[in-house]
Write a protein that holds these residues in place. Structure first.
Motif, mmCIF file in Angstrom:
data_model
loop_
_atom_site.group_PDB
_atom_site.id
_atom_site.type_symbol
_atom_site.label_atom_id
_atom_site.label_comp_id
_atom_site.label_asym_id
_atom_site.label_seq_id
_atom_site.Cartn_x
_atom_site.Cartn_y
_atom_site.Cartn_z
ATOM 1 N N ARG A 123 17.040 -10.162 -14.506
ATOM 2 C CA ARG A 123 15.966 -11.154 -14.523
ATOM 3 C C ARG A 123 15.828 -11.912 -13.213
ATOM 4 O O ARG A 123 14.720 -12.195 -12.760
ATOM 5 N N GLY A 124 16.938 -12.252 -12.565
ATOM 6 C CA GLY A 124 16.850 -12.936 -11.284
ATOM 7 C C GLY A 124 16.257 -12.059 -10.202
ATOM 8 O O GLY A 124 15.398 -12.481 -9.423
ATOM 9 N N ARG A 125 16.714 -10.822 -10.175
ATOM 10 C CA ARG A 125 16.188 -9.864 -9.205
ATOM 11 C C ARG A 125 14.699 -9.626 -9.437
ATOM 12 O O ARG A 125 13.915 -9.508 -8.486
ATOM 13 N N ARG A 126 14.308 -9.575 -10.719
ATOM 14 C CA ARG A 126 12.899 -9.346 -11.037
ATOM 15 C C ARG A 126 12.035 -10.505 -10.543
ATOM 16 O O ARG A 126 10.953 -10.288 -9.980
ATOM 17 N N LEU A 127 12.485 -11.748 -10.737
ATOM 18 C CA LEU A 127 11.718 -12.890 -10.246
ATOM 19 C C LEU A 127 11.590 -12.839 -8.728
ATOM 20 O O LEU A 127 10.520 -13.139 -8.171
ATOM 21 N N ASP A 128 12.660 -12.468 -8.051
ATOM 22 C CA ASP A 128 12.597 -12.359 -6.593
ATOM 23 C C ASP A 128 11.608 -11.282 -6.149
ATOM 24 O O ASP A 128 11.016 -11.376 -5.071
ATOM 25 N N GLU A 129 11.442 -10.253 -6.961
ATOM 26 C CA GLU A 129 10.452 -9.216 -6.642
ATOM 27 C C GLU A 129 9.039 -9.663 -6.999
ATOM 28 O O GLU A 129 8.064 -9.238 -6.363
ATOM 29 N N GLN A 130 8.916 -10.527 -8.005
ATOM 30 C CA GLN A 130 7.599 -10.986 -8.431
ATOM 31 C C GLN A 130 6.975 -11.963 -7.442
ATOM 32 O O GLN A 130 5.748 -11.945 -7.236
ATOM 33 N N MET A 131 7.778 -12.800 -6.836
ATOM 34 C CA MET A 131 7.223 -13.890 -6.035
ATOM 35 C C MET A 131 6.383 -13.428 -4.838
ATOM 36 O O MET A 131 5.280 -13.962 -4.635
ATOM 37 N N PRO A 132 6.831 -12.470 -4.036
ATOM 38 C CA PRO A 132 5.955 -12.042 -2.933
ATOM 39 C C PRO A 132 4.659 -11.419 -3.426
ATOM 40 O O PRO A 132 3.617 -11.552 -2.772
ATOM 41 N N VAL A 133 4.701 -10.749 -4.570
ATOM 42 C CA VAL A 133 3.478 -10.166 -5.130
ATOM 43 C C VAL A 133 2.533 -11.269 -5.584
ATOM 44 O O VAL A 133 1.322 -11.238 -5.304
ATOM 45 N N LEU A 134 3.072 -12.267 -6.288
ATOM 46 C CA LEU A 134 2.237 -13.388 -6.729
ATOM 47 C C LEU A 134 1.602 -14.099 -5.541
ATOM 48 O O LEU A 134 0.391 -14.367 -5.531
ATOM 49 N N ARG A 135 2.401 -14.391 -4.544
ATOM 50 C CA ARG A 135 1.872 -15.094 -3.365
ATOM 51 C C ARG A 135 0.797 -14.264 -2.670
ATOM 52 O O ARG A 135 -0.215 -14.803 -2.202
ATOM 53 N N ARG A 136 1.010 -12.972 -2.596
ATOM 54 C CA ARG A 136 0.040 -12.088 -1.941
ATOM 55 C C ARG A 136 -1.277 -12.049 -2.722
ATOM 56 O O ARG A 136 -2.363 -12.161 -2.145
ATOM 57 N N LEU A 137 -1.174 -11.919 -4.036
ATOM 58 C CA LEU A 137 -2.378 -11.856 -4.863
ATOM 59 C C LEU A 137 -3.118 -13.181 -4.874
ATOM 60 O O LEU A 137 -4.353 -13.218 -4.826
ATOM 61 N N TRP A 138 -2.383 -14.285 -4.946
ATOM 62 C CA TRP A 138 -3.025 -15.606 -4.908
ATOM 63 C C TRP A 138 -3.753 -15.837 -3.583
ATOM 64 O O TRP A 138 -4.704 -16.605 -3.518
ATOM 65 N N SER A 139 -3.291 -15.156 -2.530
ATOM 66 C CA SER A 139 -3.924 -15.310 -1.214
ATOM 67 C C SER A 139 -5.123 -14.389 -1.035
ATOM 68 O O SER A 139 -5.756 -14.388 0.022
ATOM 69 N N GLY A 140 -5.432 -13.589 -2.058
ATOM 70 C CA GLY A 140 -6.608 -12.720 -1.993
ATOM 71 C C GLY A 140 -6.362 -11.364 -1.401
ATOM 72 O O GLY A 140 -7.315 -10.598 -1.169
ATOM 73 N N GLU A 141 -5.099 -11.008 -1.157
ATOM 74 C CA GLU A 141 -4.785 -9.712 -0.572
ATOM 75 C C GLU A 141 -4.756 -8.628 -1.651
ATOM 76 O O GLU A 141 -4.593 -8.914 -2.832
ATOM 77 N N PRO A 142 -4.906 -7.370 -1.258
ATOM 78 C CA PRO A 142 -4.857 -6.272 -2.235
ATOM 79 C C PRO A 142 -3.497 -6.186 -2.915
ATOM 80 O O PRO A 142 -2.465 -6.550 -2.341
ATOM 81 N N TYR A 143 -3.511 -5.668 -4.127
ATOM 82 C CA TYR A 143 -2.252 -5.447 -4.856
ATOM 83 C C TYR A 143 -1.398 -4.418 -4.125
ATOM 84 O O TYR A 143 -0.172 -4.543 -4.050
ATOM 85 N N GLY A 144 -2.037 -3.401 -3.574
ATOM 86 C CA GLY A 144 -1.321 -2.363 -2.847
ATOM 87 C C GLY A 144 -1.423 -1.013 -3.498
ATOM 88 O O GLY A 144 -1.885 -0.882 -4.636
ATOM 89 N N ASP A 145 -0.999 0.035 -2.775
ATOM 90 C CA ASP A 145 -1.025 1.419 -3.283
ATOM 91 C C ASP A 145 -2.400 1.806 -3.811
ATOM 92 O O ASP A 145 -2.550 2.360 -4.896
ATOM 93 N N GLY A 146 -3.430 1.489 -3.037
ATOM 94 C CA GLY A 146 -4.786 1.855 -3.403
ATOM 95 C C GLY A 146 -5.439 0.943 -4.413
ATOM 96 O O GLY A 146 -6.542 1.234 -4.896
ATOM 97 N N VAL A 147 -4.785 -0.161 -4.744
ATOM 98 C CA VAL A 147 -5.319 -1.137 -5.701
ATOM 99 C C VAL A 147 -5.759 -2.379 -4.935
ATOM 100 O O VAL A 147 -4.997 -2.922 -4.130
ATOM 101 N N GLY A 148 -6.970 -2.825 -5.202
ATOM 102 C CA GLY A 148 -7.523 -3.953 -4.460
ATOM 103 C C GLY A 148 -7.044 -5.305 -4.939
ATOM 104 O O GLY A 148 -6.100 -5.411 -5.734
ATOM 105 N N PRO A 149 -7.691 -6.377 -4.472
ATOM 106 C CA PRO A 149 -7.316 -7.739 -4.847
ATOM 107 C C PRO A 149 -7.540 -7.999 -6.342
ATOM 108 O O PRO A 149 -8.349 -7.349 -6.991
ATOM 109 N N ILE A 150 -6.826 -8.966 -6.858
ATOM 110 C CA ILE A 150 -6.956 -9.385 -8.250
ATOM 111 C C ILE A 150 -7.389 -10.844 -8.254
ATOM 112 O O ILE A 150 -6.613 -11.730 -7.890
#
Length: 281
Positions: free
Chosen positions: A112-139
């Protein structure tokens, strides 16, 4: 000193009354805890309803168990709530410690701790309007606050405190002043080590019950049931503050430590506690 109200979970239908009374009083924030395998309202859904019934007061998860949730959907839900409330969402995050919650969510509690550490950069990236990645656009939608809602981290271990400096805006300390002092110092020190500007927002939490003996006993019983899994619920309940003087002294003590806000968490269901706490302040 800002003061918020932590809402009881025993009867979701009463929470609108609590929210409206708190909005009419001196309070700055409404907080709501998170569990999965428990008889509590889902916090993002419940806080959305309460935000719609108020106009000023902030709504705060305290804390949301992010590892139990899909990251992309969590980014969308929180950005939506932040946008629709005009920036009133405060996202308190933690990892939780109940095996049954993680089992029901299909998440290995050991990760669970490792998962949260992996979630945070994704959340910050998506909140900033950047694409999700791997051919997936912004959310979308875009959050009201640039970069996403304000994020507080709860926890006690060094790795949990370090997340404040790495990914957060502040720290939520569910600890008495004697313990919170060292936690605050650690968070401030790590904030400087990571080269963060300004200072972390420091929020303290304490459990209170003000009113006749029936109200206090109701709160103690509810808190005892909630913390039964720890094996030491009596110890947890013993720290509950039940007099106006004790509440005022604790708030003063947290203020002396540099806390920006104190959340007064109520387990008892009587909404008249909002007015009693307001009078105590």
């Amino acid at each position: 000193m800002n003061v918020g109200i932590g809402l009881p979970i025993g009867d979701p239908a009463t929470l609108l009354t609590w929210a409206r009374r708190a909005e009419a009083g001196p309070f700055t924030t409404l907080g709501l805890l998170d569990r999965l395998v428990y008889d509590n309202p889902e916090p993002l859904v419940a806080l959305a309803v309460l935000a719609g019934a108020t106009s000023r007061i902030r709504v705060q998860t305290e804390v949301l168990l992010a590892p139990l949730r899909d990251t992309a959907l969590l980014a969308k839900q929180t950005a939506t709530l932040d946008r629709m409330t005009g920036g009133r969402l405060v996202l308190g995050l933690g990892i939780g410690g109940r095996e049954d919650d993680h089992r029901a969510a299909g998440v290995d509690i050991r990760t669970r701790g490792r998962r949260l550490d992996e979630q945070m950069p994704v959340l910050r990236r998506l909140w900033s309007g950047e694409p999700y990645g791997d051919g997936v656009g912004p959310i979308g939608p875009a959050a009201f606050r640039p970069g996403g809602p304000e994020v507080l981290f709860g926890g006690f271990k060094p790795v949990a405190l370090e997340r404040v400096a790495r990914w957060g805006d502040g720290f939520l300390a569910a600890a008495p002043p004697s313990w919170a002092d060292g936690l605050f110092d650690t968070v401030r020190g790590q904030w400087k080590e990571y080269g963060r500007e300004g200072a972390p927002r420091l929020v303290a939490q304490m459990n209170v019950a003000l009113g006749p003996e029936k109200v206090v006993e109701d709160a103690r019983a509810a808190m005892h049931a909630y913390y039964a899994f720890t094996g030491m619920p009596d110890r947890m309940v013993s720290g509950m503050l039940t007099t106006p003087r004790a509440v005022r002294e604790a708030i003063t003590a947290y203020g002396d430590l540099g806390a920006d806000e104190v959340m007064l968490y109520c387990y008892g269901l009587d909404p008249d506690q909002v007015d009693r706490i307001a009078d105590a302040l």
